[in-house]
Design a protein around this motif. Structure first.
Motif, PDB file in Angstrom:
ATOM      1  N   GLY A 263       0.965  -1.085   0.169  1.00 27.89           N
ATOM      2  CA  GLY A 263      -0.138   0.430   0.047  1.00 27.89           C
ATOM      3  C   GLY A 263       1.260   1.412  -0.048  1.00 27.89           C
ATOM      4  N   SER A 264       0.613   2.389  -0.321  1.00 33.37           N
ATOM      5  CA  SER A 264       1.148   3.597   0.843  1.00 33.37           C
ATOM      6  C   SER A 264       1.849   3.927   1.503  1.00 33.37           C
ATOM      7  CB  SER A 264      -0.057   4.718   0.393  1.00 33.37           C
ATOM      8  OG  SER A 264      -1.029   5.179   1.215  1.00 33.37           O
ATOM      9  N   ARG A 265       1.397   3.233   2.573  1.00 34.35           N
ATOM     10  CA  ARG A 265       2.527   3.197   3.911  1.00 34.35           C
ATOM     11  C   ARG A 265       3.009   1.898   4.239  1.00 34.35           C
ATOM     12  NH1 ARG A 265      -1.991   6.979   4.755  1.00 34.35           N
ATOM     13  NH2 ARG A 265      -1.698   9.210   4.332  1.00 34.35           N
ATOM     14  N   GLY A 266       3.555   1.223   3.791  1.00 28.86           N
ATOM     15  CA  GLY A 266       3.344   0.315   3.828  1.00 28.86           C
ATOM     16  C   GLY A 266       3.069  -1.222   3.961  1.00 28.86           C
ATOM     17  N   TYR A 267       2.476  -2.184   4.250  1.00 28.97           N
ATOM     18  CA  TYR A 267       0.623  -2.632   3.690  1.00 28.97           C
ATOM     19  C   TYR A 267      -0.612  -2.541   3.971  1.00 28.97           C
ATOM     20  CZ  TYR A 267       4.589  -5.445   2.833  1.00 28.97           C
ATOM     21  OH  TYR A 267       6.365  -5.894   1.963  1.00 28.97           O
ATOM     22  N   GLU A 268      -0.802  -3.385   2.541  1.00 28.82           N
ATOM     23  CA  GLU A 268      -2.921  -2.658   2.829  1.00 28.82           C
ATOM     24  C   GLU A 268      -3.830  -4.018   3.470  1.00 28.82           C
ATOM     25  OE1 GLU A 268      -5.224   0.107  -0.558  1.00 28.82           O
ATOM     26  OE2 GLU A 268      -4.806  -1.361  -1.371  1.00 28.82           O
ATOM     27  N   LEU A 269      -4.584  -3.428   3.571  1.00 32.81           N
ATOM     28  CA  LEU A 269      -5.661  -4.987   3.980  1.00 32.81           C
ATOM     29  C   LEU A 269      -6.878  -3.910   2.825  1.00 32.81           C
ATOM     30  CD1 LEU A 269      -6.976  -6.693   4.828  1.00 32.81           C
ATOM     31  CD2 LEU A 269      -8.240  -5.173   7.141  1.00 32.81           C
ATOM     32  N   ARG A 270      -7.419  -4.798   1.780  1.00 31.58           N
ATOM     33  CA  ARG A 270      -7.976  -4.145   1.044  1.00 31.58           C
ATOM     34  C   ARG A 270      -9.547  -5.382   1.314  1.00 31.58           C
ATOM     35  NH1 ARG A 270      -6.801  -0.670  -2.717  1.00 31.58           N
ATOM     36  NH2 ARG A 270      -8.333  -0.352  -5.154  1.00 31.58           N
ATOM     37  N   VAL A 271     -10.712  -4.323   1.763  1.00 32.77           N
ATOM     38  CA  VAL A 271     -11.930  -5.645   2.242  1.00 32.77           C
ATOM     39  C   VAL A 271     -12.995  -4.843   1.207  1.00 32.77           C
ATOM     40  CG1 VAL A 271     -13.742  -5.522   3.805  1.00 32.77           C
ATOM     41  CG2 VAL A 271     -10.834  -4.797   4.595  1.00 32.77           C
ATOM     42  N   GLN A 272     -13.807  -5.712   0.077  1.00 35.47           N
ATOM     43  CA  GLN A 272     -14.028  -5.908  -0.203  1.00 35.47           C
ATOM     44  C   GLN A 272     -15.576  -6.196  -0.204  1.00 35.47           C
ATOM     45  OE1 GLN A 272     -14.400  -4.982  -3.512  1.00 35.47           O
ATOM     46  NE2 GLN A 272     -11.716  -5.387  -3.710  1.00 35.47           N
ATOM     47  N   THR A 273     -17.117  -5.570   0.466  1.00 34.19           N
ATOM     48  CA  THR A 273     -17.806  -5.658   0.741  1.00 34.19           C
ATOM     49  C   THR A 273     -19.127  -4.947  -0.135  1.00 34.19           C
ATOM     50  OG1 THR A 273     -18.291  -2.761   0.713  1.00 34.19           O
ATOM     51  CG2 THR A 273     -16.802  -3.591   2.276  1.00 34.19           C
ATOM     52  N   ARG A 274     -20.360  -5.663   0.379  1.00 33.48           N
ATOM     53  CA  ARG A 274     -22.195  -6.032  -0.373  1.00 33.48           C
ATOM     54  C   ARG A 274     -22.562  -4.512  -0.659  1.00 33.48           C
ATOM     55  NH1 ARG A 274     -21.415 -10.346   2.857  1.00 33.48           N
ATOM     56  NH2 ARG A 274     -22.436 -11.776   1.411  1.00 33.48           N
ATOM     57  N   THR A 275     -22.293  -3.384   0.355  1.00 34.21           N
ATOM     58  CA  THR A 275     -23.054  -1.831   0.393  1.00 34.21           C
ATOM     59  C   THR A 275     -22.058  -0.954  -0.036  1.00 34.21           C
ATOM     60  OG1 THR A 275     -23.141  -1.603   1.752  1.00 34.21           O
ATOM     61  CG2 THR A 275     -24.751  -3.093   0.715  1.00 34.21           C
ATOM     62  N   ARG A 276     -20.533  -1.024   0.505  1.00 29.31           N
ATOM     63  CA  ARG A 276     -19.968  -0.248   0.841  1.00 29.31           C
ATOM     64  C   ARG A 276     -18.481   0.229  -0.146  1.00 29.31           C
ATOM     65  NH1 ARG A 276     -20.007   1.217   6.875  1.00 29.31           N
ATOM     66  NH2 ARG A 276     -21.933   0.985   7.246  1.00 29.31           N
ATOM     67  N   GLY A 277     -18.575  -0.079  -1.113  1.00 32.62           N
ATOM     68  CA  GLY A 277     -17.479  -0.656  -2.522  1.00 32.62           C
ATOM     69  C   GLY A 277     -16.022  -0.997  -1.681  1.00 32.62           C
ATOM     70  N   VAL A 278     -15.754  -0.134  -1.755  1.00 32.90           N
ATOM     71  CA  VAL A 278     -13.843  -1.216  -1.618  1.00 32.90           C
ATOM     72  C   VAL A 278     -13.605  -0.434  -0.217  1.00 32.90           C
ATOM     73  CG1 VAL A 278     -11.754  -1.291  -2.372  1.00 32.90           C
ATOM     74  CG2 VAL A 278     -13.008  -1.389  -3.585  1.00 32.90           C
ATOM     75  N   ILE A 279     -12.542  -0.546   0.542  1.00 29.74           N
ATOM     76  CA  ILE A 279     -12.384  -0.672   2.520  1.00 29.74           C
ATOM     77  C   ILE A 279     -10.687  -0.418   1.934  1.00 29.74           C
ATOM     78  CG2 ILE A 279     -12.664  -0.233   4.650  1.00 29.74           C
ATOM     79  CD1 ILE A 279     -15.333   1.334   2.827  1.00 29.74           C
ATOM     80  N   MET A 280     -10.204   0.620   2.223  1.00 33.92           N
ATOM     81  CA  MET A 280      -9.106   0.471   2.164  1.00 33.92           C
ATOM     82  C   MET A 280      -8.428   1.127   3.432  1.00 33.92           C
ATOM     83  SD  MET A 280      -7.985   2.268  -1.285  1.00 33.92           S
ATOM     84  CE  MET A 280      -9.505   2.910  -1.317  1.00 33.92           C
ATOM     85  N   MET A 281      -7.131   0.104   4.107  1.00 37.24           N
ATOM     86  CA  MET A 281      -6.976   0.287   5.496  1.00 37.24           C
ATOM     87  C   MET A 281      -5.200  -0.366   5.072  1.00 37.24           C
ATOM     88  SD  MET A 281      -9.653  -1.194   8.322  1.00 37.24           S
ATOM     89  CE  MET A 281     -11.285  -0.544   8.322  1.00 37.24           C
ATOM     90  N   ASP A 282      -4.637   1.280   5.406  1.00 36.05           N
ATOM     91  CA  ASP A 282      -3.192   0.314   5.268  1.00 36.05           C
ATOM     92  C   ASP A 282      -2.734   1.147   5.959  1.00 36.05           C
ATOM     93  OD1 ASP A 282      -1.901   3.650   3.323  1.00 36.05           O
ATOM     94  OD2 ASP A 282      -3.738   3.432   4.504  1.00 36.05           O
ATOM     95  N   GLY A 283      -0.566   0.520   6.437  1.00 29.87           N
ATOM     96  CA  GLY A 283      -0.449   1.426   7.681  1.00 29.87           C
ATOM     97  C   GLY A 283       0.529   0.130   8.587  1.00 29.87           C
ATOM     98  N   PHE A 284      -0.096  -1.096   8.135  1.00 29.11           N
ATOM     99  CA  PHE A 284       1.074  -2.786   8.250  1.00 29.11           C
ATOM    100  C   PHE A 284       1.601  -2.741   7.884  1.00 29.11           C
ATOM    101  CE2 PHE A 284      -3.972  -3.518   7.918  1.00 29.11           C
ATOM    102  CZ  PHE A 284      -4.678  -3.702   9.143  1.00 29.11           C
ATOM    103  N   GLU A 285       2.409  -3.688   8.985  1.00 29.01           N
ATOM    104  CA  GLU A 285       3.637  -3.539   8.400  1.00 29.01           C
ATOM    105  C   GLU A 285       3.764  -5.408   7.757  1.00 29.01           C
ATOM    106  OE1 GLU A 285       6.305  -2.342   9.220  1.00 29.01           O
ATOM    107  OE2 GLU A 285       5.564  -0.451  10.753  1.00 29.01           O
ATOM    108  N   VAL A 286       4.603  -6.088   7.825  1.00 27.59           N
ATOM    109  CA  VAL A 286       4.813  -6.610   6.886  1.00 27.59           C
ATOM    110  C   VAL A 286       4.730  -8.187   7.506  1.00 27.59           C
ATOM    111  CG1 VAL A 286       7.096  -7.621   7.457  1.00 27.59           C
ATOM    112  CG2 VAL A 286       6.384  -8.679   5.007  1.00 27.59           C
ATOM    113  N   GLU A 287       5.382  -8.084   8.827  1.00 28.13           N
ATOM    114  CA  GLU A 287       4.614  -9.644   9.644  1.00 28.13           C
ATOM    115  C   GLU A 287       3.569  -9.032  10.634  1.00 28.13           C
ATOM    116  OE1 GLU A 287       6.686  -5.561  12.384  1.00 28.13           O
ATOM    117  OE2 GLU A 287       7.088  -6.700  10.411  1.00 28.13           O
ATOM    118  N   ASP A 288       2.755  -8.553   9.945  1.00 26.74           N
ATOM    119  CA  ASP A 288       1.114  -8.302  10.652  1.00 26.74           C
ATOM    120  C   ASP A 288       0.887  -9.566  10.181  1.00 26.74           C
ATOM    121  OD1 ASP A 288       0.935  -6.649  12.666  1.00 26.74           O
ATOM    122  OD2 ASP A 288       1.561  -4.265  11.021  1.00 26.74           O
ATOM    123  N   PHE A 289       1.009 -10.208   8.861  1.00 29.02           N
ATOM    124  CA  PHE A 289      -0.284 -10.673   7.706  1.00 29.02           C
ATOM    125  C   PHE A 289      -0.413 -12.059   8.196  1.00 29.02           C
ATOM    126  CE2 PHE A 289       0.457 -14.142   4.776  1.00 29.02           C
ATOM    127  CZ  PHE A 289      -1.036 -13.435   3.553  1.00 29.02           C
TER     128      PHE A 289
END
Length: 561
Positions: A66-92
């Motif tokens: 992602g733009s700040r490290g690693y990103e969690l990209r969540v596909q939803t039914r009604t809200r499109g794509v939710i992006m959460m970034d700032g994770f470290e590689v060891e958080d996977f």
């Protein structure tokens, strides 16, 4: 048994400026900003609500850079794509385990293409457009981030993005795709011959049977690939397709800015402009001000919409939309809502039926649906009893409207100048000759800035009215003509005083010179006759020197400096 929630710190939601804490719990995902306010359920910084994503709305989760490290990209039914970034590689591994434990979802690791190519294939996913290179995504464009799209050329499609002040850093506002080639489109057309009967021939003595016969034909036509791409994007991003029916529509409305004719469809939260080349979707919250003003030509009426962020056509921005109507044109419309919906939502804002001048109907609809105040002309009237005056701004001819709280110049460019930002209003005449005595310039200086606006070629007879109006609004007015006249009067008075002093001084000097002459003549007379003085007169040539000296008067001596 309720499971213990899991937190991740320093996580950014949808590229937000502020980091926060993401929490995974039995009911779903949550996020809260660490400092400086919170984020609402739309993912934008509101300062009032938390962002919550219910468990039932989750479809899939992806892990990628992602733009700040690693990103969690969540596909939803009604809200499109939710992006959460700032994770470290060891958080996977930890995040993968919690997604499986709480939501029974697999966290897939998605790798992006790093070839650097600028050509690839589009993949129309549920919530976003994927640009694939070698079966790997090069980038993703969430449909909810697309504000508008237009077919700008035979093979070119432009995408305009929504602007969000809550995001960090610079924002991409436009992207263009070159889509060459054509696509064969097959359409099946069924033609029914209604009302016609076809008789089938039978044997002798048999009557023909009457049947309805239908024909089906399949046609193949070539359509530009860019056109297909454009139409797919419009459908996916719901541009031009607003949920529900339009409340009210107006067709073939003339726009002076941007130039052209558009059909206007008004929906509960937005309006749609449909033109021959461009289509626009404008949220009502983008509309900041609505002006309804008659043109001084007494034949047309203007409605001016100030919008932020502005409308864009390529590199050109339009912060003002200017609509023009024939003053006497009338229209009759009825709101496309049920009586129950009208009574509950629109009774206090709109009328169920309209039958009046078109500009009045549209002004009232804009006011009711946007909840904005309608700005109309105030007490100012020109010498022709009009709310505006003809003038020029540089090379553009237009009209200047002194309103209750601002100046408004239309149409190209449209300039809005609130009184609160005005430092000085200066009235002056420029140039020479007959024309200068018939017109004047109005210069408006802004507070805290060296910039201003000069409106020229205003009728001289309007000057007194405008000056009085500006003074009544508490504006600082500077009339250079009056200042110059006062300075001239003062200079003439000073010159007259100087002339009087000069005259008195000259009289004294003349008297002193006369006294000097008289006193000097007595002192300069020689005590003895000079016998060596030569004779200058021709008639005295025969006389002796002594006789000449006796007969002529005594000679003055030259004054010594």
């Amino acid at each position: 048994m309720e499971r213990t929630a899991v937190d991740f710190d320093k996580i950014y939601l949808n590229l937000s400026k502020l980091s926060g804490k993401m929490r995974i719990a039995d009911i779903g995902l949550g996020w809260k900003a660490s400092t400086g306010g919170n984020v609402g359920n739309n993912g934008k910084n509101t300062g009032k609500e938390l962002f919550l994503l219910p468990k039932e709305d989750l479809l899939a989760t992806l892990w990628s850079r992602g733009s700040r490290g690693y990103e969690l990209r969540v596909q939803t039914r009604t809200r499109g794509v939710i992006m959460m970034d700032g994770f470290e590689v060891e958080d996977f591994n930890r995040l993968k385990q919690e997604m499986q434990r709480f939501f029974d979802l697999t966290l897939d690791h998605k790798e992006h293409s790093l070839r650097g190519w600028n050509w690839g294939k589009p993949d129309w996913a549920r919530n976003e457009l994927l640009f694939q290179v070698g079966n790997k995504p090069l980038f993703e464009i969430p449909y909810k981030e697309i504000g508008n799209t237009n077919l700008t050329g035979k093979n070119e499609v432009a995408i305009e993005f929504n602007l969000d002040s809550g995001k960090a850093g610079d924002e991409l506002i436009e992207m263009r795709f070159y889509v060459p080639g054509t696509i064969e489109n097959e359409t099946k057309k069924k033609e029914e011959e209604d009302g016609e009967t076809v008789k089938k021939e039978g044997g002798e003595g048999e009557e023909g049977e009457e049947n309805e016969e239908s024909k089906s034909t399949i046609t193949t036509e070539e359509v530009g690939a860019a056109t297909v791409f454009y139409e797919n994007l419009r459908d996916k991003a719901e541009i031009g397709q607003v949920s529900g029916e339009a409340i009210v529509s107006f067709s073939d409305v003339l726009f002076l800015t941007p130039r052209g004719r558009y059909d206007i469809d008004m929906y509960p939260s937005s309006l749609r402009l449909r033109g021959k080349t461009y289509d626009y979707k404008i949220q009502y919250k983008q509309i900041e001000r609505i002006f309804s003003i008659p043109k001084p030509d007494e034949a047309h009426h203007l409605i001016v919409l100030q919008i932020d962020p502005p409308l864009r056509q390529g590199q050109t921005k339009y912060p003002f939309l200017v609509l023009q109507f024939v003053s006497e044109e009338e229209t009759e419309v009825e709101l496309n809502v049920s009586d129950e919906v009208y009574e509950s939502k629109y009774k206090e804002k709109l009328k169920k039926k309209y039958d009046s001048q078109t500009h009045l109907v549209m002004s009232h609809c804009f006011k009711g649906l946007t909840d904005r105040r309608l700005i109309v002309p105030g007490s100012f009237q020109s010498r022709f009893l009009q709310p505006g005056i003809s003038c020029s701004l540089k090379a553009s001819e237009g009209y200047l409207y002194p309103l209750d709280r601002c100046f408004l110049f239309v149409t190209k460019p449209t300039i809005y100048i609130p009184f609160s930002e005005i430092s000085t209003v200066t009235m002056s005449r420029t140039g020479g000759g007959v024309g200068a005595s018939r017109t004047f310039d109005l210069e408006i200086s802004l507070r805290g800035s060296n910039q201003g606006h000069v409106f020229g070629s205003i009728d001289r007879e309007e000057q007194e009215t405008i000056e009085a109006y500006c003074e009544s609004k508490g504006l600082r007015v500077r009339n250079e003509e009056k200042i110059a006249a006062a300075m001239m009067k003062k200079a003439l008075a000073a010159e007259a005083d100087d002339d009087e002093d000069v005259d008195m001084g000259s009289a004294g000097e003349d008297e002193a010179e006369d006294l000097d002459f008289q006193e000097g003549s007595d002192l300069d007379v020689a005590e003895e006759f000079d016998s060596n003085v030569s004779d200058t007169g021709s008639s005295d040539d025969d006389m002796s020197g002594d006789e000449k000296d006796e007969e002529r008067p005594p000679k003055k001596k030259a004054k010594k400096d």
